[in-house]
Every structure is written in structure tokens, then in C-alpha cells.
Motif scaffolding. Structure first.
Motif, PDB file in Angstrom:
ATOM      1  N   ASN A  74       0.809  -1.216   0.000  1.00  0.00           N
ATOM      2  CA  ASN A  74       0.000   0.000   0.000  1.00  0.00           C
ATOM      3  C   ASN A  74       0.843   1.267   0.000  1.00  0.00           C
ATOM      4  O   ASN A  74       0.435   2.273  -0.589  1.00  0.00           O
ATOM      5  CB  ASN A  74      -0.949   0.023   1.190  1.00  0.00           C
ATOM      6  N   LEU A  77       1.758   2.492  -3.471  1.00  0.00           N
ATOM      7  CA  LEU A  77       0.546   2.875  -4.188  1.00  0.00           C
ATOM      8  C   LEU A  77       0.017   4.214  -3.688  1.00  0.00           C
ATOM      9  O   LEU A  77      -0.461   5.046  -4.478  1.00  0.00           O
ATOM     10  CB  LEU A  77      -0.521   1.787  -4.041  1.00  0.00           C
ATOM     11  N   ARG A  78       0.098   4.450  -2.384  1.00  0.00           N
ATOM     12  CA  ARG A  78      -0.340   5.742  -1.836  1.00  0.00           C
ATOM     13  C   ARG A  78       0.543   6.881  -2.362  1.00  0.00           C
ATOM     14  O   ARG A  78       0.050   7.971  -2.683  1.00  0.00           O
ATOM     15  CB  ARG A  78      -0.291   5.722  -0.314  1.00  0.00           C
ATOM     16  N   LYS A  79       1.840   6.625  -2.415  1.00  0.00           N
ATOM     17  CA  LYS A  79       2.756   7.645  -2.938  1.00  0.00           C
ATOM     18  C   LYS A  79       2.417   7.970  -4.385  1.00  0.00           C
ATOM     19  O   LYS A  79       2.418   9.130  -4.789  1.00  0.00           O
ATOM     20  CB  LYS A  79       4.203   7.160  -2.819  1.00  0.00           C
ATOM     21  N   ARG A  80       2.126   6.935  -5.165  1.00  0.00           N
ATOM     22  CA  ARG A  80       1.771   7.169  -6.572  1.00  0.00           C
ATOM     23  C   ARG A  80       0.485   7.974  -6.689  1.00  0.00           C
ATOM     24  O   ARG A  80       0.365   8.854  -7.541  1.00  0.00           O
ATOM     25  CB  ARG A  80       1.627   5.843  -7.312  1.00  0.00           C
ATOM     26  N   LEU A  81      -0.484   7.677  -5.826  1.00  0.00           N
ATOM     27  CA  LEU A  81      -1.733   8.437  -5.853  1.00  0.00           C
ATOM     28  C   LEU A  81      -1.506   9.893  -5.437  1.00  0.00           C
ATOM     29  O   LEU A  81      -2.124  10.818  -5.986  1.00  0.00           O
ATOM     30  CB  LEU A  81      -2.769   7.805  -4.936  1.00  0.00           C
ATOM     31  N   ASP A  82      -0.627  10.102  -4.438  1.00  0.00           N
ATOM     32  CA  ASP A  82      -0.345  11.456  -4.002  1.00  0.00           C
ATOM     33  C   ASP A  82       0.372  12.245  -5.090  1.00  0.00           C
ATOM     34  O   ASP A  82       0.150  13.449  -5.263  1.00  0.00           O
ATOM     35  CB  ASP A  82       0.490  11.465  -2.724  1.00  0.00           C
ATOM     36  N   GLU A  83       1.259  11.582  -5.820  1.00  0.00           N
ATOM     37  CA  GLU A  83       2.011  12.251  -6.904  1.00  0.00           C
ATOM     38  C   GLU A  83       1.123  12.540  -8.104  1.00  0.00           C
ATOM     39  O   GLU A  83       1.277  13.557  -8.764  1.00  0.00           O
ATOM     40  CB  GLU A  83       3.206  11.397  -7.324  1.00  0.00           C
ATOM     41  N   ASN A  84       0.222  11.636  -8.398  1.00  0.00           N
ATOM     42  CA  ASN A  84      -0.659  11.782  -9.557  1.00  0.00           C
ATOM     43  C   ASN A  84      -2.107  11.663  -9.105  1.00  0.00           C
ATOM     44  O   ASN A  84      -2.726  10.608  -9.254  1.00  0.00           O
ATOM     45  CB  ASN A  84      -0.369  10.687 -10.595  1.00  0.00           C
ATOM     46  N   PRO A  85      -2.677  12.718  -8.555  1.00  0.00           N
ATOM     47  CA  PRO A  85      -4.049  12.619  -8.097  1.00  0.00           C
ATOM     48  C   PRO A  85      -5.004  12.386  -9.260  1.00  0.00           C
ATOM     49  O   PRO A  85      -4.754  12.848 -10.368  1.00  0.00           O
ATOM     50  CB  PRO A  85      -4.321  13.962  -7.436  1.00  0.00           C
ATOM     51  N   PRO A  86      -6.094  11.687  -9.024  1.00  0.00           N
ATOM     52  CA  PRO A  86      -7.051  11.434 -10.105  1.00  0.00           C
ATOM     53  C   PRO A  86      -7.727  12.751 -10.528  1.00  0.00           C
ATOM     54  O   PRO A  86      -7.965  13.626  -9.724  1.00  0.00           O
ATOM     55  CB  PRO A  86      -8.053  10.459  -9.512  1.00  0.00           C
ATOM     56  N   HIS A  87      -8.033  12.873 -11.802  1.00  0.00           N
ATOM     57  CA  HIS A  87      -8.616  14.120 -12.331  1.00  0.00           C
ATOM     58  C   HIS A  87     -10.073  14.159 -12.157  1.00  0.00           C
ATOM     59  O   HIS A  87     -10.925  13.552 -12.277  1.00  0.00           O
ATOM     60  CB  HIS A  87      -8.253  14.305 -13.806  1.00  0.00           C
TER      61      HIS A  87
END
Length: 87
Positions: A74, A77-87
Motif C-alpha cells: 500500500n 501505491l499511496r505515494k503514486r496516488l499522491d504524486e498523480n491525483p485522479p482528475h
């Protein structure tokens, strides 16, 4: 008291009652046999309890391992979500 010492004491008791009168002797023998049966049942239940505890320990170790693996997965994956937030 372990099983061997219990059986040894039980056989000593059975030897000691040879001098007792017949009605009393039958009663003591019956009580000794009931005690032996109860002891055997207790030993069996203790063995089953130990097996259950071993199974529980193994299950808990697996759950802890799975939880740690999930946390490790996790974090990236959290870091990736923080770097690329969903539009």
C-alpha cells in the motif's frame, strides 16, 4: 503430574488395597478406575487444546504476515496516488 507418575501412583494404590475387606476393596477399585478414566479423558482434552492453540498461533502468524505484506504494498501505491491525483 505427568502420565507415567500418575499411572505409577494408581498401581501403587491398587497394590495397597489388597489388605482391605471385599466390599470396601470393590469400592476403592471402582473409584481408582473412574479416576484413571477421568485422567485419560483430561489428557485427551489437553492434547486437543494444545493442537487448537498451535493452529491458532499459526493462523495469527499468517494474518500478521499478510497484514505486513499489504502495508508494504500500500505504501508505494499511496505515494503514486499522491504524486498523480485522479482528475
Amino acid at each position: 503430574m505427568d502420565d507415567a507418575s500418575f499411572r505409577e501412583k494408581l498401581f501403587e494404590l491398587l497394590k495397597d488395597i489388597d489388605g482391605v475387606t471385599a466390599p470396601e476393596k470393590d469400592k476403592v477399585i471402582r473409584l481408582a478406575k473412574n479416576t484413571q478414566k477421568s485422567h485419560d479423558l483430561l489428557q485427551k482434552k489437553l492434547f486437543n487444546l494444545q493442537q487448537s492453540l498451535d493452529s491458532l498461533r499459526l493462523g495469527l502468524k499468517y494474518l500478521i504476515f499478510d497484514l505486513e505484506a499489504t502495508r508494504r504494498e500500500n505504501n508505494p501505491l499511496r505515494k503514486r496516488l499522491d504524486e498523480n491525483p485522479p482528475h
